[in-house]
Design an enzyme around this catalytic site. Structure first.
Site, PDB file in Angstrom:
ATOM      1  N   HIS A 258       0.817  -1.220   0.000  1.00 18.75           N
ATOM      2  CA  HIS A 258       0.000   0.000   0.000  1.00 18.75           C
ATOM      3  C   HIS A 258       0.854   1.275   0.000  1.00 18.75           C
ATOM      4  CE1 HIS A 258      -2.928  -2.922   0.962  1.00 18.75           C
ATOM      5  NE2 HIS A 258      -2.749  -2.932   2.247  1.00 18.75           N
ATOM      6  N   LYS A 363      -7.622   6.103  13.763  1.00 17.65           N
ATOM      7  CA  LYS A 363      -7.519   5.562  12.410  1.00 17.65           C
ATOM      8  C   LYS A 363      -7.399   6.739  11.459  1.00 17.65           C
ATOM      9  CE  LYS A 363     -10.374   3.300   8.973  1.00 17.65           C
ATOM     10  NZ  LYS A 363     -10.949   2.011   8.673  1.00 17.65           N
TER      11      LYS A 363
END
Ligand code: NDP
Length: 513
Positions: A258, A363
């Protein structure tokens, strides 16, 4: 906020007829991601009525039992379901039980796909989505080929395409070996190596932003950009993936795929046209220009961290070493911070700071492009108390998706006061739509035969080429704490302080705290 979007609706065309065979259909990925995404595509009419889903796994189940699982997965994974929407979808779901390495399974699979293809008039187009543990990828493709379910070169209708999940290999040798094994039976154009980050709209927007706007591309280089920061902060622990994670670690799980993809999107040159092969080639060029982490001239370090017990959002969290499935003396990293350089004329000397971790405070995934300070300010006398801060362009990837630009503005009033202002474009607010799930985008792209958002053979091998020497060094020392230092951080914190030092020693600081 800049009003509301009033442009044309931008949706893909509907994909053509096809059947989708999911290996590992009794598993977590199928329930949590694949089924909800396929259902959403079905409801939004992105896939036609001419389709079926056939789950394959060892667990004993008949079609009805599988449909029950599918329904549960939809109920859990899809927010708004209208009455009557599920039935048509569930009717198209089938199941076959069998061993992944047994020819009998594939003979049965061939008979069943032939029947379903006729029943649903899918023109024999088929996608095999391999959502099993990675050790099974090779044998499944080999058996598909031997039993006449895939034929090399069947890229167009009737097509046979294969989606391979991550991780694709565990180091360079295993990735090369897996590529060679798959390419024995399939053409590169039939292989779709997933990196679900690439399915996110905001990730794709990086290219639109850079190459469809003259104003940014002109300053997108070492003359104007001071540095780039990429942060992938997760508030979850390793959870049910502890067993896998303790073999892999976060560098394998996050940096190799990623995060390197995000680096390439920020750093690549514009190809002549928006074409899968050309875009993937440009990304490979960036990866080839990244200075190896183990290069002695690399003034970087890579900081490894591991979470101790702590509290995340009021919830007590065990230390990584106390997670079931993790060795009690494990030295595997659940956090890293790194600095990398891209040795080409656009980026020479511009550091890319990367940081990722599990069990952190919040997050958040974002890319921050931090520009240089204005070379000379005429406002010196007016801003003594608040020196001018540089412009920062942020691509928010999750949970908030959007583009945010920090710039300087005059504060209303008689005095010349200058203070930073944020221009925020929140995607969901502006476009007034729920953004598609990443798997929705990627599954649909595969049905449409578009490989732009999937890893190429070369791309995956160059990314491993970059990471493998580092992993080998760590493995050589047997992840011994003393040799490959591991810094502990409290769960629910921002990570180890040494990650702050990595950037602060260069006179910079992380944009997120
Ligand atoms: P699971 O561990 O849930 O495995 C999927 C299915 O494969 C299981 O239901 C099981 O089905 C079969 N299976 C499991 N272990 C074995 C084994 N040792 N030998 C033979 N068959 C086995 O995997 P996930 O669904 O979580 O993931 C599938 C793939 O997707 C993996 O490669 C994973 O790395 C990748 N992935 C998963 C993500 C996730 O969030 N889950 C995220 C990103 C990638 P049965 O026993 O019925 O055959």
């Amino acid at each position: 906020m800049i009003g509301k979007y009033s442009g044309p609706v931008c949706e893909f065309e509907t994909a053509g007829p096809c059947g989708i065979v999911i290996f590992g259909a009794s598993g977590d990925l199928t329930s949590r991601k694949l089924i909800p995404s396929l259902f959403e595509l079905y409801v939004r009419r992105r896939i036609p009525d001419n389709f079926f889903i056939l789950g394959v796994a060892r667990s004993a189940m008949d079609h009805d039992a599988f449909r029950e699982r599918v329904e549960k997965a939809i109920d859990l994974g899809v927010k708004a379901i209208k009455p009557g929407q599920k039935q048509g979808f569930l009717r198209r779901c089938y199941y076959l039980s069998g061993q992944y390495n047994s020819d009998e399974t594939y003979k049965n699979l061939k008979n069943l796909t032939t029947d379903l293809s006729e029943k649903y008039r899918t023109l024999s187009n088929v996608i095999f989505n391999i959502a099993t543990p990675p050790a099974l990828y090779k044998v499944i493709v080999e058996k598909l080929s031997i039993n006449g379910l895939v034929e090399k070169g069947k890229t167009e209708s009737p097509f046979q395409r294969v989606i391979v999940e991550k991780p694709f290999g565990t180091d360079l040798d295993s990735a090369v070996d897996l590529n060679q094994s798959l390419l024995k039976y399939l053409a590169e154009e039939q292989i779709y190596r997933i990196d679900h980050y690439l399915g996110k709209d905001t990730v794709q927007n990086i290219l639109a932003f850079r190459f469809a706007n003259l104003i940014f591309e002109n300053v997108w280089n070492r003359n104007y950009i001071d540095h780039v920061q990429i942060t992938v902060s997760e508030a979850v622990t390793v959870e049910h993936r502890a067993g896998y994670f303790d073999q892999a670690g976060l560098v394998r799980d996050m940096l190799q795929n990623h995060m390197l993809q995000l680096v390439t999107l920020v750093a690549m040159e514009a190809p002549a046209k928006f074409d899968a092969e050309l875009i993937r080639d440009e990304k490979v060029k960036v990866m080839r220009a990244i200075r190896p982490f183990t290069d002695v001239s690399q003034p970087s370090a890579i900081i490894r961290g591991q979470y101790k017990e702590g509290e995340i959002n009021g919830r007590k969290v065990k230390a990584y070493r106390q997670e079931p499935g993790v060795k009690t003396n494990s030295s595997m990293e659940t956090f890293f911070a790194a600095k990398l350089f891209i040795d080409n004329s656009r980026w020479e000397g511009v550091p890319f700071y990367l940081r990722a971790g599990k069990a952190l405070k919040e997050k958040k995934t974002q890319i921050a492009v931090v520009f240089k300070e204005v070379p000379h300010s005429m406002f010196v006398d007016d801003i003594k108390e608040n020196p001018l801060e540089p412009n920062v362009l942020i691509f928010g990837i999750q949970p908030q998706q959007g583009v945010f630009l920090k710039y300087q503005a005059k504060v209303p009033g008689s005095k010349m006061c200058i203070y930073p202002l944020n221009m925020n474009l929140n995607y969901a607010d502006y476009y007034g739509v729920e953004l598609s799930d990443d798997y929705e985008t990627l599954l649909l792209d595969c049905m449409m035969g578009d490989q732009t958002l999937f890893w190429s053979k070369k791309g995956i091998e160059f990314s491993w080429n970059l990471i493998t020497p580092l992993l080998k060094e760590w493995e050589k020392s047997n992840y011994d704490n003393k040799k490959v230092k591991l810094y502990f951080y409290e769960a629910g914190s921002r990570g180890p302080v040494e990650a702050d030092e990595l950037i602060e020693q260069d006179g910079r600081k992380w944009m997120l705290s």
